[in-house]
Design an enzyme around this catalytic site. Structure first.
Site, PDB file in Angstrom:
ATOM      1  N   GLU A  91       3.468  -1.058  -5.342  1.00 14.88           N
ATOM      2  CA  GLU A  91       4.925  -0.860  -5.349  1.00 14.88           C
ATOM      3  C   GLU A  91       5.570  -1.459  -4.103  1.00 14.88           C
ATOM      4  OE1 GLU A  91       5.241   3.471  -7.554  1.00 14.88           O
ATOM      5  OE2 GLU A  91       6.263   3.140  -5.660  1.00 14.88           O
ATOM      6  N   CYS A 104      10.654  -2.465   1.808  1.00 14.33           N
ATOM      7  CA  CYS A 104       9.601  -1.526   2.191  1.00 14.33           C
ATOM      8  C   CYS A 104       8.284  -2.032   1.593  1.00 14.33           C
ATOM      9  CB  CYS A 104       9.965  -0.139   1.653  1.00 14.33           C
ATOM     10  SG  CYS A 104       8.768   1.104   2.089  1.00 14.33           S
ATOM     11  N   CYS A 111      -3.611   5.094  -1.569  1.00 15.76           N
ATOM     12  CA  CYS A 111      -3.691   5.511  -0.162  1.00 15.76           C
ATOM     13  C   CYS A 111      -4.819   6.519   0.022  1.00 15.76           C
ATOM     14  CB  CYS A 111      -2.359   6.118   0.281  1.00 15.76           C
ATOM     15  SG  CYS A 111      -2.362   6.594   2.019  1.00 15.76           S
ATOM     16  N   CYS A 115      -1.672  12.737   1.619  1.00 15.94           N
ATOM     17  CA  CYS A 115      -0.729  13.797   2.014  1.00 15.94           C
ATOM     18  C   CYS A 115      -0.431  14.614   0.751  1.00 15.94           C
ATOM     19  CB  CYS A 115       0.567  13.198   2.548  1.00 15.94           C
ATOM     20  SG  CYS A 115       0.324  12.143   3.985  1.00 15.94           S
ATOM     21  N   CYS A 118       2.656  13.772  -1.621  1.00 18.16           N
ATOM     22  CA  CYS A 118       2.972  12.363  -1.897  1.00 18.16           C
ATOM     23  C   CYS A 118       2.406  11.886  -3.242  1.00 18.16           C
ATOM     24  CB  CYS A 118       2.415  11.510  -0.758  1.00 18.16           C
ATOM     25  SG  CYS A 118       2.525   9.751  -1.065  1.00 18.16           S
ATOM     26  N   GLY A 168       0.102   3.355   1.211  1.00 20.11           N
ATOM     27  CA  GLY A 168      -0.983   3.087   2.147  1.00 20.11           C
ATOM     28  C   GLY A 168      -0.648   3.375   3.592  1.00 20.11           C
ATOM     29  N   GLU A 169      -1.672   3.361   4.412  1.00 14.45           N
ATOM     30  CA  GLU A 169      -1.547   3.589   5.850  1.00 14.45           C
ATOM     31  C   GLU A 169      -1.797   2.249   6.548  1.00 14.45           C
ATOM     32  OE1 GLU A 169      -0.910   5.870   8.453  1.00 14.45           O
ATOM     33  OE2 GLU A 169      -1.510   4.127   9.615  1.00 14.45           O
ATOM     34  N   SER A 198       4.841   1.845  10.189  1.00 12.03           N
ATOM     35  CA  SER A 198       4.769   3.296  10.074  1.00 12.03           C
ATOM     36  C   SER A 198       3.309   3.748  10.034  1.00 12.03           C
ATOM     37  CB  SER A 198       5.472   3.690   8.779  1.00 12.03           C
ATOM     38  OG  SER A 198       5.244   5.028   8.478  1.00 12.03           O
ATOM     39  N   SER A 221       4.856   9.324  11.208  1.00 11.92           N
ATOM     40  CA  SER A 221       5.180  10.386  10.249  1.00 11.92           C
ATOM     41  C   SER A 221       4.509  11.669  10.710  1.00 11.92           C
ATOM     42  CB  SER A 221       4.664   9.997   8.861  1.00 11.92           C
ATOM     43  OG  SER A 221       5.323   8.841   8.437  1.00 11.92           O
ATOM     44  N   LEU A 222       5.282  12.530  11.342  1.00 11.96           N
ATOM     45  CA  LEU A 222       4.721  13.754  11.923  1.00 11.96           C
ATOM     46  C   LEU A 222       4.701  14.886  10.894  1.00 11.96           C
ATOM     47  CD1 LEU A 222       3.605  14.370  14.719  1.00 11.96           C
ATOM     48  CD2 LEU A 222       5.853  15.261  15.348  1.00 11.96           C
ATOM     49  N   HIS A 223       5.820  15.138  10.283  1.00 12.58           N
ATOM     50  CA  HIS A 223       5.992  16.111   9.188  1.00 12.58           C
ATOM     51  C   HIS A 223       5.699  17.565   9.559  1.00 12.58           C
ATOM     52  CE1 HIS A 223       6.476  12.532   6.930  1.00 12.58           C
ATOM     53  NE2 HIS A 223       5.227  12.316   6.621  1.00 12.58           N
ATOM     54  N   ASN A 297      11.928  14.215  -1.823  1.00 14.86           N
ATOM     55  CA  ASN A 297      12.308  13.796  -3.158  1.00 14.86           C
ATOM     56  C   ASN A 297      11.244  14.364  -4.115  1.00 14.86           C
ATOM     57  OD1 ASN A 297      13.741  12.354  -5.001  1.00 14.86           O
ATOM     58  ND2 ASN A 297      13.551  10.400  -3.916  1.00 14.86           N
ATOM     59  N   CYS A 340       7.733   7.232  -3.222  1.00 18.82           N
ATOM     60  CA  CYS A 340       6.681   6.222  -3.139  1.00 18.82           C
ATOM     61  C   CYS A 340       5.512   6.576  -4.062  1.00 18.82           C
ATOM     62  CB  CYS A 340       6.235   6.168  -1.681  1.00 18.82           C
ATOM     63  SG  CYS A 340       4.796   5.178  -1.402  1.00 18.82           S
TER      64      CYS A 340
HETATM   65  S1  SF4 Z   1       2.805   9.747   2.600  1.00 19.86           S
HETATM   66 FE1  SF4 Z   1       2.049   7.732   3.241  1.00 19.86          FE
HETATM   67  S2  SF4 Z   1       0.136   8.207   4.339  1.00 19.86           S
HETATM   68 FE2  SF4 Z   1       0.636  10.030   3.117  1.00 19.86          FE
HETATM   69  S3  SF4 Z   1      -0.500   9.738   1.180  1.00 19.86           S
HETATM   70 FE3  SF4 Z   1       1.588   8.932   0.895  1.00 19.86          FE
HETATM   71  S4  SF4 Z   1       1.391   6.718   1.340  1.00 19.86           S
HETATM   72 FE4  SF4 Z   1      -0.415   7.746   2.215  1.00 19.86          FE
END
Ligand code: SF4
Length: 356
Positions: A91, A104, A111, A115, A118, A168-169, A198, A221-223, A297, A340
């Site tokens: 994507e 983006c 990934c 998380c 996600c 992805g990371e 990121s 991305s701390l969250h 979201n 995402c």
């Molecule tokens: S938020 Fe980012 S790092 Fe976390 S699973 Fe989704 S794509 Fe991967």
């Protein structure tokens, strides 16, 4: 499979053409066609002789993806699902703003971080993307937005900002990410300061990136403001404490002179309380940083919900009163699979791709 030329820089293309017995300047011409004119085939490269084009076609391909789905939001956002040469689905999103045009980019197919909130994490991980596959997304978004008639897209300028915030990371695909951002800078003419990388907080990656001395923006991305909550939201990143991540960011700021952005996804009733806001304010006190609050979201199949407007406001005010610069990312792409990974997940459910 034919060798992909997209992903090689001008110097590498010059060398490649010399190996083919051609003068070096032919490499510059090909770079110009691939990166500036967004050519998909050698047939489009009209200033190369027919014999050379035929010779290249036997051995190489430009290596562009195929657009298999596009969703347009009312605000001009376009979300694209791309199929890479091996069938992998990726994507990418184009986001036109009044003052700039952002894309983006994804750096991995799926990934591995997972998380818990996600959609990308839900569909697992397949492989890293190559530099050319990362840059392809920027080229394709630009083409799509220029050719589309969707609202707000009539006056699309050249793509001038990029965020590595898709699937992805990026720091787990470190070498390809670094090569892709050099290609964006050197071949597409995008300013390094307009590129954001990121990470979910890979301390080793942050430290390595700092040594590159690039002028890119680092977004972390701390969250969560404490280890307990962070381990629940990002269980596979438990090896680094919040304190270690903040220390790596502090050193990054010292080494690069750049401000760090902290991304904080507000999950209703989970991490959006006043206690978390105060903890975050204490954690970031005195740091040259900026906090970007992202209201969640909701994703079908996941139990998390969006925060209330009131809670977003309270969270924001607590950070502001502590002297921390804070902005709220407004939801873009209403009416499309905006989170995402959702578009890919939907496509995979409909028609699973064999190579997975
Ligand atoms: S938020 Fe980012 S790092 Fe976390 S699973 Fe989704 S794509 Fe991967």
């Amino acid at each position: 499979m034919l060798t992909r030329l997209l992903g090689l820089n001008s110097e590498e293309l010059r060398q490649r053409l010399q190996e083919e017995g051609e003068p070096a300047y032919r490499g510059d011409q090909i770079a110009e066609w691939i990166y500036r004119h967004q050519a998909h085939t050698f047939a489009e490269m009209t200033n190369l002789g027919q014999t050379l084009r035929a010779q290249l076609e036997n051995k190489y391909q430009v290596g562009r993806s195929r657009v298999i789905n596009v969703q347009h939001g009312q605000d001009g956002t376009a979300k694209l699902l791309l199929e890479m040469c091996d069938g992998a689905l990726v994507e990418t999103v184009g986001l036109p703003y009044p003052e700039h045009f952002t894309c983006c980019l994804s750096t991995q197919v799926g990934c591995p971080i997972g998380c818990v909130f996600c959609a990308t994490g839900l569909s697992g991980y397949t492989r890293n993307l190559e530099p050319g596959e990362i840059v392809d997304q920027a080229l394709t978004v630009q083409e799509e937005m220029r050719s589309s008639n969707s609202p707000g897209n009539n006056d699309i300028r050249r793509l001038d900002h990029v965020t590595f915030m898709g699937m992805g990371e990026p720091l787990l695909n470190y070498e390809a990410t670094i090569k892709a951002l050099h290609l964006l800078n050197e071949e597409l003419g995008m300013g390094m300061r307009n590129i954001t990388v990121s990470t979910v907080g890979l301390v080793t990656g942050i430290r390595k990136l700092a040594q590159e001395k690039l002028q890119v923006t680092l977004a972390v991305s701390l969250h969560a403001p404490n280890d307990n909550l962070r381990r629940k939201l990002i269980p596979r990143m438990g090896q680094w404490s919040v304190a270690e991540i903040i220390k790596a960011c502090r050193d990054y700021i010292r080494d690069t002179g750049r401000r760090v952005t902290f991304e904080y996804c507000l999950l209703g009733g989970v991490n959006d309380g006043t206690a978390e806001a105060h903890q975050l304010a204490v954690l970031l006190r005195g740091l040259k940083c900026h906090v970007n609050l992202i209201p969640y979201n909701p994703v079908p199949g996941l139990a998390f919900k969006a925060p209330s407007s009131r809670q977003i406001q309270v969270f924001r005010e607590i950070l502001s009163s502590a002297g921390i610069q804070v902005t709220q990312r407004f939801q873009r792409g209403q009416g499309i699979d905006a989170a995402c990974g959702q578009l890919r997940q939907r496509a995979m459910k409909k028609a699973p791709v064999e190579q997975y």
